[in-house]
Motif scaffolding. Structure first.
Motif, mmCIF file in Angstrom:
data_model
loop_
_atom_site.group_PDB
_atom_site.id
_atom_site.type_symbol
_atom_site.label_atom_id
_atom_site.label_comp_id
_atom_site.label_asym_id
_atom_site.label_seq_id
_atom_site.Cartn_x
_atom_site.Cartn_y
_atom_site.Cartn_z
ATOM 1 N N GLY A 222 0.785 -1.229 0.000
ATOM 2 C CA GLY A 222 0.000 0.000 0.000
ATOM 3 C C GLY A 222 0.813 1.273 0.000
ATOM 4 N N PHE A 223 2.123 1.172 -0.239
ATOM 5 C CA PHE A 223 2.951 2.371 -0.316
ATOM 6 C C PHE A 223 2.760 3.056 -1.666
ATOM 7 N N GLU A 224 2.891 4.368 -1.661
ATOM 8 C CA GLU A 224 2.819 5.159 -2.883
ATOM 9 C C GLU A 224 4.109 5.953 -3.051
ATOM 10 N N ASN A 225 4.292 6.533 -4.248
ATOM 11 C CA ASN A 225 5.452 7.379 -4.534
ATOM 12 C C ASN A 225 6.761 6.665 -4.177
ATOM 13 N N ILE A 226 6.837 5.386 -4.563
ATOM 14 C CA ILE A 226 8.020 4.591 -4.226
ATOM 15 C C ILE A 226 9.183 4.961 -5.140
#
Length: 353
Positions: A222-226
């Motif tokens: 669910g992480f973003e902007n990785i």
């Protein structure tokens, strides 16, 4: 008062599990906590779920249904309300230092009193309390026991992690180690081998490949902007991303990925903490484990927290999100009694033949 402390008081007063929305409403009605957000129930759910993920069996809370929580160990309730004495039904109860978590107590009961057979969760709870292994003043310890066993089985199924328990029929549980010739045991044994092979494959990756894999895992979580930083010039940080929870909570995370065989030491924790940007939290992921010094340094109360994920935890998450493994599904048939067929003489007596 923070959300967790307010939730403890609300759940204690309710004496039963509550949905996050109801917890948020009661917290705010009692003036224990306020929020300017449009969805305070999402914040409550995220905080309690994060507490459970971080502390495991030591968490104050247990999730009994989607966004529904209850107090895991009601000894905490007694601490919050000293006016409510802790009941003791047996003078031989062990002192608090000899008590166990619900899951550990269940394992101990089944091991000593199950006689290699399954037991109902009510009987498991009664035996644990009579032996002094559960020292609780909760109103529904049987429900808590069942909820934790169900949650544990779901977690094991999601991750493919070898577990301690198996449900033999509704409400009845046994230990996996007793079922050496049964299907649950064979599945558990197979998954243990897969875990070992997966960890071995991680060690064969190059450092850059390992960082890419960690980035993929964070995306699935669910992480973003990785952003996987350029290998060799990252200043101690390999992956950066933002964890989004229920479209409300955003946590900036800086991750260092260590494909090591030896334990990670405290200087690495200090290095990560020193490389954090504004409003970032740190996370170290390793294929090995952490020294006692590293764990102590990561949990310094007066410093920015740094999360630690060892090889076993990493493999569990990879399997849970189907990275490097393929989840197999098969139809399993169990034998039941055949439909009752009347004997021929019974048909004659009934004038049907």
């Amino acid at each position: 008062m923070n959300v967790q402390d307010a939730a403890i008081q609300i759940l204690k007063d309710a004496g039963k599990p509550l949905h996050a929305k109801k917890i948020a409403e009661r917290i705010m009605e009692a003036g224990l906590w306020s929020s300017d957000g449009k969805t305070p129930e999402a914040t409550v759910s995220a905080r309690l779920y994060s507490d459970i993920k971080k502390h495991g069996d030591q968490s104050t809370f247990v999730k009994v249904a989607p966004q529904t929580f209850f107090l895991r160990d009601s000894q905490i309730v007694a601490v919050c309300d000293a006016k409510e004495p802790e009941s003791k039904s047996d003078s031989t109860l062990a002192s608090p230092k000899n008590t166990y978590s619900f899951l550990d107590a269940a394992e101990k009961v089944l091991d000593q009193f199950g006689n290699r057979n399954s037991m109902h969760y009510r009987d498991i709870t009664d035996k644990a309390m009579s032996q002094g292994w559960l020292n609780t003043s909760g109103k529904t310890p049987e429900a808590t026991m069942n909820a934790q066993l169900v949650t544990e089985l779901k977690r094991e199924k999601a991750s493919g992690e070898p577990g301690r328990f198996v449900r033999t029929s509704p409400g009845y549980y046994s230990l996996v180690k007793w079922r050496g010739t049964g299907l649950p045991y064979q599945i558990s044994k197979h998954n243990r081998e897969i875990r070992k092979k997966l960890l071995s494959q991680l060690m064969d990756l190059s450092p850059a490949q390992f960082e890419e894999l960690v980035g993929q895992l964070l995306a699935e979580m669910g992480f973003e902007n990785i952003e996987v930083t350029k290998y060799g010039g990252d200043g101690g940080i390999d992956v950066r991303g933002t964890l989004l929870i229920s479209d409300v909570v955003r946590i900036k995370m800086a991750v260092q990925a260590k494909r090591w065989k030896g334990n990670t030491q405290s200087p690495i924790v200090q290095q990560v903490r020193g490389s954090l940007g504004a409003h970032e939290q740190g996370l170290i992921i390793t294929t090995s484990d952490f020294s006692a010094g590293a764990i102590k340094e990561a949990n310094q109360p007066d410093k920015t927290p740094v999360g630690l994920m060892n090889g076993e935890q990493l493999v569990t998450l990879l399997m849970e999100y189907n990275i490097g493994v393929r989840r197999m599904s098969h139809d399993l048939f169990e034998l039941e009694e055949l439909p009752i067929v009347e004997k021929e003489n019974d048909l004659e007596n009934n004038g049907l033949k």
